[in-house]
Write a protein that holds these residues in place. Structure first.
Motif, PDB file in Angstrom:
ATOM      1  N   UNK A 104       0.837  -1.195   0.000  1.00  0.00           N
ATOM      2  CA  UNK A 104       0.000   0.000   0.000  1.00  0.00           C
ATOM      3  C   UNK A 104       0.873   1.246   0.000  1.00  0.00           C
ATOM      4  N   UNK A 105       0.339   2.348  -0.462  1.00  0.00           N
ATOM      5  CA  UNK A 105       0.987   3.659  -0.292  1.00  0.00           C
ATOM      6  C   UNK A 105      -0.004   4.565   0.424  1.00  0.00           C
ATOM      7  N   UNK A 106       0.501   5.671   0.964  1.00  0.00           N
ATOM      8  CA  UNK A 106      -0.391   6.613   1.634  1.00  0.00           C
ATOM      9  C   UNK A 106      -1.472   7.089   0.678  1.00  0.00           C
ATOM     10  N   UNK A 107      -2.702   7.316   1.178  1.00  0.00           N
ATOM     11  CA  UNK A 107      -3.782   7.770   0.293  1.00  0.00           C
ATOM     12  C   UNK A 107      -3.520   9.165  -0.266  1.00  0.00           C
ATOM     13  N   UNK A 108      -2.731   9.948   0.449  1.00  0.00           N
ATOM     14  CA  UNK A 108      -2.395  11.279  -0.053  1.00  0.00           C
ATOM     15  C   UNK A 108      -1.073  11.691   0.577  1.00  0.00           C
ATOM     16  N   UNK A 109      -0.473  12.765   0.064  1.00  0.00           N
ATOM     17  CA  UNK A 109       0.790  13.240   0.627  1.00  0.00           C
ATOM     18  C   UNK A 109       0.580  13.723   2.054  1.00  0.00           C
TER      19      UNK A 109
END
Ligand SMILES: Cc1cc2nc3c(=O)[nH]c(=O)nc-3n(C[C@H](O)[C@H](O)[C@H](O)COP(=O)(O)OP(=O)(O)OC[C@H]3O[C@@H](n4cnc5c(N)ncnc54)[C@H](O)[C@@H]3O)c2cc1C
Length: 241
Positions: A104-109
């Protein structure tokens, strides 16, 4: 300053027991950059193996972004996601991590700083760094100045002097021109270095609690500094008065 502040885009890779310590990761990033793999903004960062799953969380990708500007934000989001894939290639070069993948990556910065509420008292750099005590104190700020100057650049740290904390006055939480507006956390009004200390989570909890107490009193038309301090003491806030 409102403007160029970077955020991390966290990514996680799942792999077998690879050698993924910071030295190995640093070397792998340097080798990848030399081989033309990118974009990769940082050589170092925070990598933590999660208990249970054994997944690796990596905070490596920095972006310079002005979050007040939709175009800048969109470009930074796009670039950060490109970085996540490039860092995956780096991890796959580590022995035992050839089959790593992004979970997964962060949903937003994550954004460290953008706008501030202009309050009755802006905290100056010197106020924070010298550990100023203020009779109007409703919260303590004890985290060092931790300023992130830009993507890929190392953080700049400065310790808080005096007793090791500064007293954040009630006036630092009240809007300069809107008496029923209270500020807390990352929104607080500080010069560059002061804001780089004020923004952290512990201080955000403390200023949030104080702002909440003050706002409750304001709504009952009886906002009073000593009453705010007394209520915070009653609530066991860490208020060294
Ligand atoms: C990459 C990165 C790493 C960091 N690492 C650390 C660290 O290790 N330790 C640390 O202490 N700090 C760290 N920080 C800083 C810290 O996370 C933030 O500064 C802090 O969480 C700010 O708290 P806040 O309450 O001001 O804002 P937030 O935590 O952003 O809370 C604001 C809340 O308001 C909500 N909201 C927004 N608009 C509305 C609306 N219109 N209506 C209702 N709700 C709304 C949001 O959803 C959010 O939940 C880091 C920051 C970044 C970006």
């Amino acid at each position: 300053m409102a403007g160029r502040r970077q955020g991390h885009s966290g990514s996680a890779t799942r792999e077998s027991r690879s050698r993924a310590d910071s030295t190995a990761i640093h070397q792998a990033i340097t080798a990848a950059q030399a081989a033309g793999i990118g974009p990769l903004t940082s050589h170092t960062g925070l990598t933590v193996r999660l208990p249970g799953s054994g997944d690796l969380v990596a905070y490596l990708a920095d972006e310079d972004v002005d979050v007040r500007d939709a175009k800048s934000l969109a470009e930074a989001e796009r670039h950060a996601r490109a970085q996540a894939w490039a860092y995956l290639e780096v991890f796959r070069s580590l022995p035992g991590a050839e089959n790593a993948r992004i979970v997964t990556t962060g949903p937003q910065l994550g954004v460290r700083e953008s706008r501030h509420v202009l309050t009755r008292k802006e905290l100056s750099d010197n106020f924070a760094l010298s550990g100023t005590q203020d009779p109007g104190m409703v919260a303590a700020g004890a985290w060092p100045v931790e300023y992130h100057p830009g993507a890929g650049k190392p953080s700049q740290w400065e310790m808080i002097g005096g007793p090791g904390y500064y007293g954040i006055p009630l006036d630092a939480l009240i809007s300069r021109d809107t008496p029923n507006l209270f500020a807390a956390g990352r929104l607080l009004d500080g010069e560059r270095k002061a804001a780089a200390s004020l923004r952290v989570m512990g201080t955000s909890f403390a200023t949030g609690q104080a702002a909440g107490v003050a706002a409750a009193q304001h709504s009952r038309r009886n906002l009073d500094l000593h009453a705010v301090q007394a209520e915070l003491q009653r609530q066991d806030a860490r208020l060294p008065l």
